[in-house]
Design a protein around this motif. Structure first.
Motif, PDB file in Angstrom:
ATOM      1  N   CYS A 272       0.795  -1.228   0.000  1.00 15.18           N
ATOM      2  CA  CYS A 272       0.000   0.000   0.000  1.00 15.18           C
ATOM      3  C   CYS A 272       0.831   1.284   0.000  1.00 15.18           C
ATOM      4  CB  CYS A 272      -0.935   0.016   1.213  1.00 15.18           C
ATOM      5  SG  CYS A 272      -2.049  -1.393   1.311  1.00 15.18           S
ATOM      6  N   GLY A 273       2.158   1.172   0.006  1.00 14.47           N
ATOM      7  CA  GLY A 273       2.999   2.361  -0.049  1.00 14.47           C
ATOM      8  C   GLY A 273       3.118   3.130   1.249  1.00 14.47           C
ATOM      9  N   PHE A 274       2.900   2.485   2.385  1.00 17.75           N
ATOM     10  CA  PHE A 274       3.065   3.139   3.684  1.00 17.75           C
ATOM     11  C   PHE A 274       4.468   3.746   3.766  1.00 17.75           C
ATOM     12  CE2 PHE A 274       3.946   3.447   8.203  1.00 17.75           C
ATOM     13  CZ  PHE A 274       2.720   3.785   8.776  1.00 17.75           C
ATOM     14  N   PRO A 275       4.599   4.975   4.300  1.00 15.91           N
ATOM     15  CA  PRO A 275       5.910   5.640   4.333  1.00 15.91           C
ATOM     16  C   PRO A 275       6.953   4.847   5.124  1.00 15.91           C
ATOM     17  CG  PRO A 275       4.154   7.205   4.809  1.00 15.91           C
ATOM     18  CD  PRO A 275       3.532   5.848   4.824  1.00 15.91           C
ATOM     19  N   THR A 276       8.095   4.606   4.499  1.00  7.99           N
ATOM     20  CA  THR A 276       9.131   3.768   5.112  1.00  7.99           C
ATOM     21  C   THR A 276       9.636   4.361   6.417  1.00  7.99           C
ATOM     22  OG1 THR A 276       9.817   3.020   2.917  1.00  7.99           O
ATOM     23  CG2 THR A 276      11.366   2.677   4.711  1.00  7.99           C
ATOM     24  N   GLU A 277       9.795   5.687   6.492  1.00  5.46           N
ATOM     25  CA  GLU A 277      10.337   6.301   7.704  1.00  5.46           C
ATOM     26  C   GLU A 277       9.393   6.123   8.895  1.00  5.46           C
ATOM     27  OE1 GLU A 277      12.764   7.817  10.391  1.00  5.46           O
ATOM     28  OE2 GLU A 277      13.301   7.242   8.341  1.00  5.46           O
ATOM     29  N   LYS A 278       8.092   6.262   8.668  1.00  4.69           N
ATOM     30  CA  LYS A 278       7.126   6.058   9.761  1.00  4.69           C
ATOM     31  C   LYS A 278       7.112   4.588  10.186  1.00  4.69           C
ATOM     32  CE  LYS A 278       4.057   9.926   8.676  1.00  4.69           C
ATOM     33  NZ  LYS A 278       2.741  10.339   8.138  1.00  4.69           N
ATOM     34  N   MET A 279       7.263   3.713   9.215  1.00  5.44           N
ATOM     35  CA  MET A 279       7.360   2.288   9.545  1.00  5.44           C
ATOM     36  C   MET A 279       8.578   2.041  10.428  1.00  5.44           C
ATOM     37  SD  MET A 279       9.246  -0.649   8.556  1.00  5.44           S
ATOM     38  CE  MET A 279       9.674  -0.587   6.818  1.00  5.44           C
ATOM     39  N   ARG A 280       9.723   2.619  10.065  1.00  5.76           N
ATOM     40  CA  ARG A 280      10.964   2.403  10.823  1.00  5.76           C
ATOM     41  C   ARG A 280      10.834   2.940  12.250  1.00  5.76           C
ATOM     42  NH1 ARG A 280      14.968   4.217   5.955  1.00  5.76           N
ATOM     43  NH2 ARG A 280      15.202   2.183   4.946  1.00  5.76           N
ATOM     44  N   GLN A 281      10.227   4.131  12.411  1.00  6.24           N
ATOM     45  CA  GLN A 281      10.055   4.703  13.739  1.00  6.24           C
ATOM     46  C   GLN A 281       9.206   3.788  14.626  1.00  6.24           C
ATOM     47  OE1 GLN A 281       9.069   8.880  11.916  1.00  6.24           O
ATOM     48  NE2 GLN A 281       9.306   9.148  14.117  1.00  6.24           N
ATOM     49  N   THR A 282       8.115   3.279  14.057  1.00  5.34           N
ATOM     50  CA  THR A 282       7.220   2.419  14.830  1.00  5.34           C
ATOM     51  C   THR A 282       7.881   1.094  15.157  1.00  5.34           C
ATOM     52  OG1 THR A 282       5.390   3.414  13.563  1.00  5.34           O
ATOM     53  CG2 THR A 282       4.872   1.503  14.931  1.00  5.34           C
ATOM     54  N   VAL A 283       8.548   0.509  14.186  1.00  5.11           N
ATOM     55  CA  VAL A 283       9.220  -0.775  14.400  1.00  5.11           C
ATOM     56  C   VAL A 283      10.315  -0.640  15.454  1.00  5.11           C
ATOM     57  CG1 VAL A 283      10.730  -2.491  13.321  1.00  5.11           C
ATOM     58  CG2 VAL A 283       8.646  -1.749  12.151  1.00  5.11           C
ATOM     59  N   GLN A 284      11.052   0.458  15.410  1.00  5.43           N
ATOM     60  CA  GLN A 284      12.106   0.677  16.409  1.00  5.43           C
ATOM     61  C   GLN A 284      11.504   0.749  17.811  1.00  5.43           C
ATOM     62  OE1 GLN A 284      14.210   4.405  16.075  1.00  5.43           O
ATOM     63  NE2 GLN A 284      15.933   3.697  17.309  1.00  5.43           N
ATOM     64  N   TYR A 285      10.396   1.473  17.956  1.00  2.63           N
ATOM     65  CA  TYR A 285       9.725   1.590  19.256  1.00  2.63           C
ATOM     66  C   TYR A 285       9.316   0.211  19.757  1.00  2.63           C
ATOM     67  CZ  TYR A 285       6.492   3.301  22.842  1.00  2.63           C
ATOM     68  OH  TYR A 285       5.846   3.547  24.043  1.00  2.63           O
ATOM     69  N   ILE A 286       8.727  -0.588  18.880  1.00  5.00           N
ATOM     70  CA  ILE A 286       8.241  -1.915  19.270  1.00  5.00           C
ATOM     71  C   ILE A 286       9.406  -2.839  19.634  1.00  5.00           C
ATOM     72  CG2 ILE A 286       7.126  -4.016  18.390  1.00  5.00           C
ATOM     73  CD1 ILE A 286       5.214  -2.112  16.835  1.00  5.00           C
ATOM     74  N   LYS A 287      10.425  -2.860  18.798  1.00  4.66           N
ATOM     75  CA  LYS A 287      11.531  -3.797  19.058  1.00  4.66           C
ATOM     76  C   LYS A 287      12.272  -3.465  20.352  1.00  4.66           C
ATOM     77  CE  LYS A 287      12.019  -6.072  14.791  1.00  4.66           C
ATOM     78  NZ  LYS A 287      12.894  -6.933  14.002  1.00  4.66           N
TER      79      LYS A 287
END
Length: 350
Positions: A272-287
């Motif tokens: 769906c083209g979700f912004p990569t930077e927002k994905m990275r920020q969220t993934v970093q928080y979760i990990k």
């Protein structure tokens, strides 16, 4: 489906008294589990409005969210002389509110019930929206009905009885609500410290999170369309949770959802083209806060099979609720088996 009253309580006794007064009854029952009978019932037991209530206590943890526990509640209601005019109060986490809600909804074709969620997870997810049920055949929430509680009373004093893992478990659902709502909510949640909790601020965040869920449920109470977005992170998350149960290494629901969010954010980027930077920020928080779930590629086929049981599916197609951006909802998205396996790779290694 009868609309439920969600109360952000500032004074628990008054809130409970008013909720009970809305439900004229002949007998009053209170359902707890073996944890909440010790940690949470003492905060309530001396209130005049619950004087004479008959107690029902079941085993705690999601492993006991079973038909056997439902039967235990039905039997206790029956032996306690419950009629169609009786009232059940569910005092506990999501296991108690889900299972107790189902038992109330089916006993004598339905008695009224009140939810007092005592965990962050049950406050922002399980106790709101009318979903009730239990696990069956190794699958999460396989049997259930939609039926709203008469009232849901949210009081964050109960959260002070929780350890970090249970706070984090509930917070994963709040992160999901942030992702599906707007950038301000998402950013605010990524900025909150769940290790050093400001409980007054948390109550405000809980109220906002519940409001997001309520807006979705109001539009689609029985999950025919928009409500499917509340399952963001859950298609893969539930599969991980079910695999963990099969392997006798049960994980908290919110941790599985957090890991599911990582994998489904990857699919959101690819499909769906979700912004990569927002994905990275969220993934970093979760990990940083949820660690990792240990599994290998030999288990991918089993996880895929478990995903095929997801309730959003139609036929043999696995449907995902994904995002094109924060708040940009994309329902009924399909992914190839290869893409799903890539998402599992990303979860393990990303």
């Amino acid at each position: 489906m009868e609309k439920q009253d969600v109360i952000i309580s500032q004074h628990l006794e008054t809130s409970l008294e008013q909720a009970i007064a809305k439900c004229p009854h002949d007998r009053l029952f209170v359902l707890t589990d073996t944890t909440t009978i010790d940690k949470c019932w003492p905060l309530v037991k001396d209130y005049a409005c619950v004087s004479g209530a008959k107690m029902i206590t079941i085993a705690s943890t999601d492993e006991n969210k079973t038909l056997e526990s439902v039967c235990q509640v039905w039997s206790a209601l029956q032996q306690g002389g419950a009629t169609r005019h009786s009232l059940l109060i569910n005092l506990g986490g999501g296991m108690v509110t889900d299972l107790g809600g189902f038992a109330a909804s089916t006993y004598k074709r339905g008695i009224k019930y009140i939810n007092i969620p005592t965990t962050l997870l049950s406050m922002v997810d399980a106790s709101v929206g009318g979903k009730t049920g239990f696990n069956f055949g190794g699958l999460k929430n396989e049997i259930g009905v939609f039926n709203n509680a008469s009232s849901v009373i949210l009081d964050t004093r109960f959260l002070q009885t929780l350890d970090y893992d249970n706070i984090a478990s509930g917070y994963a659902e709040m992160l999901k609500h942030g992702l599906i709502s707007n950038t301000d909510n998402w950013a605010e949640l990524l900025g909150f410290d769940i290790a050093e909790i400001d409980y007054e601020r948390l109550q405000q965040l809980v109220a906002k999170s519940v409001g997001i869920k309520e807006q979705v449920v109001l539009v689609d109470p029985t999950e025919k369309g928009l409500r499917m977005i509340l399952n963001y992170g859950h298609t893969i998350g539930h599969a991980l949770e079910s695999l963990a149960m099969e392997e006798n290494r049960t994980v908290l629901h919110g941790y599985a959802v957090a890991w599911g969010l990582v994998a489904e954010l990857y699919l959101s980027v690819v499909i769906c083209g979700f912004p990569t930077e927002k994905m990275r920020q969220t993934v970093q928080y979760i990990k940083q806060r949820y660690g990792v779930f240990s599994f290998d590629c030999k288990q991918y086929d089993r996880l895929y099979e478990l995903m095929r049981h997801d309730k959003k599916n139609e036929g043999d197609t696995i449907n995902f609720s994904l995002l094109g951006n924060v708040g940009d909802i994309r329902l009924k998205q399909t992914a190839t088996k290869e893409q799903i396996f890539e998402a599992l790779d990303f979860l393990r290694e990303g």
